[in-house]
Design an enzyme around this catalytic site. Structure first.
Site, PDB file in Angstrom:
ATOM      1  N   SER A 185       0.840  -1.195   0.000  1.00  8.45           N
ATOM      2  CA  SER A 185       0.000   0.000   0.000  1.00  8.45           C
ATOM      3  C   SER A 185       0.877   1.247   0.000  1.00  8.45           C
ATOM      4  O   SER A 185       2.034   1.209   0.451  1.00  8.45           O
ATOM      5  CB  SER A 185      -0.904   0.016   1.228  1.00  8.45           C
ATOM      6  OG  SER A 185      -1.492   1.290   1.424  1.00  8.45           O
ATOM      7  N   TYR A 210      -0.678  -0.388  10.762  1.00 10.58           N
ATOM      8  CA  TYR A 210      -0.942  -0.697   9.355  1.00 10.58           C
ATOM      9  C   TYR A 210       0.229  -0.259   8.480  1.00 10.58           C
ATOM     10  O   TYR A 210       0.681  -0.994   7.601  1.00 10.58           O
ATOM     11  CB  TYR A 210      -2.233  -0.001   8.906  1.00 10.58           C
ATOM     12  CG  TYR A 210      -2.619  -0.320   7.481  1.00 10.58           C
ATOM     13  CD1 TYR A 210      -3.029  -1.605   7.123  1.00 10.58           C
ATOM     14  CD2 TYR A 210      -2.572   0.666   6.492  1.00 10.58           C
ATOM     15  CE1 TYR A 210      -3.375  -1.900   5.814  1.00 10.58           C
ATOM     16  CE2 TYR A 210      -2.924   0.367   5.179  1.00 10.58           C
ATOM     17  CZ  TYR A 210      -3.328  -0.913   4.848  1.00 10.58           C
ATOM     18  OH  TYR A 210      -3.667  -1.202   3.545  1.00 10.58           O
TER      19      TYR A 210
END
Length: 333
Positions: A185, A210
């Site tokens: 990501s 994350y």
């Protein structure tokens, strides 16, 4: 009819500025949507006789990736935690792709024992594995632990895939040329590997966790590519784009009431221009099948093109240190 045309002409003349502004906004909106949609995989490569394994393939990007690769003739293995949802997804993929050779196997990335069972099953029952797509993930959940006691996002997004990939290397090497595709990501750009507190026990924050896990995906890809150089197995990591999927389902739980309301409003406003799952799957598909990158390994992709990752994702020392730590955590050392 003549009166109607005259009336429309008069209205247009009276509101020329407003109509012009509306046209500009409309054109701008269309252009923004096309830009947000990103690149498209142009490869027409067939995958007849090849086997693909995709984690988290019962929904979102994983399911769309599975539909595309099954449409190319691949034998597709869906590795899913929820067998009920996985079964329904498998049936949908068979129908949409016209390919009945879609299998379902259970995988819970929050359990290293589940990862080992799947790898053992694949090694025992499959003759080859041409493409491994580490797609599954969890985003911004509360401070949860995996079955083995690791912080959930790091455990699922990185450690589970790290162990699965290493366990499947023998069959990947036997099936060369083969590929490993790791879905990361853009969030990796703000990430940091907290080697002194890898489970973030001292200061857990959902986004920080994350970001760490997504940086780990890129560093893992970099180190894996180096270790597999000359083996015929190539490695790719990627940013799929900003997409309307279930991945952010835990996001609101990590926010306060006011923040939750603001997020809901902003998401509704942005929703029309976000990528849909088919658009979001394009870079994954590109990395899995594009012929021109068959001999390229270890790079990071976005919108179906190589992109320079964040500086911390290019740190070879950190990549090796993460590999050694991960090996110890999952019992490979």
């Amino acid at each position: 009819m003549a009166d109607l045309i005259a009336q429309l002409k008069q209205t247009a003349e009276e509101h020329v500025m407003g109509l012009t502004a509306l046209a500009i906004v409309g054109v701008g909106f269309i252009a923004l949507r096309r830009w947000m949609a990103g690149g498209v995989c142009r490869s027409k490569a067939r995958l007849d006789g090849k086997t693909v394994l995709i984690t988290g393939a019962n929904t979102g990007l994983g399911k769309e990736t599975a539909v595309d690769l099954a449409s190319r003739g691949a034998r597709v293995i869906l590795a899913c935690r929820d067998m009920g949802r996985g079964g329904r997804a498998a049936e949908e993929i068979r129908k949409r792709s016209g390919n009945g050779n879609v299998l379902l196997k259970q995988l819970d990335l929050a359990s290293l024992e589940s990862v080992r069972r799947l790898a053992t099953d694949v090694l025992a029952t499959e003759e080859r594995l041409d493409i491994l797509i580490n797609n599954a993930g969890i985003m911004m959940c509360p401070k949860w632990q995996t079955e083995d006691g690791f912080e959930m996002q790091f455990g699922v997004n990185h450690l589970g895939h790290f162990l699965l990939t290493n366990r499947l290397l023998p069959i990947l090497k036997k099936s060369t040329p083969s590929r490993v595709v790791n879905v990361s990501s853009l969030a990796h750009e703000k990430g940091k590997i907290h080697f002194d507190d890898i489970n973030l026990d001292k200061d857990y924050e959902p986004m920080r966790s994350y970001q760490q896990s997504k940086l780990a995906n890129v560093l893992f890809s970099r180190e894996l590519a180096k270790r597999l150089e000359g083996s015929g197995v190539t490695v790719y990591s990627l940013h799929p784009g900003v997409i309307r999927t279930e991945l952010g389902r835990y996001l609101s739980e990590s926010l306060g009431l006011v923040q939750r309301l603001l997020f809901s409003v902003v998401f509704r406003l942005l929703s029309p221009i976000l990528k849909n799952t088919k658009q979001g799957a394009q870079t994954t598909i590109h990395c899995a099948v594009e012929e021109s990158i068959a001999n390229t390994s270890g790079l990071y992709y976005s919108d179906c093109a190589p992109k320079q990752p964040a500086p911390q994702a290019c740190d070879d020392e950190a990549a090796k240190r993460l590999w050694d730590l991960s090996s110890s955590m999952v019992g490979l050392a």
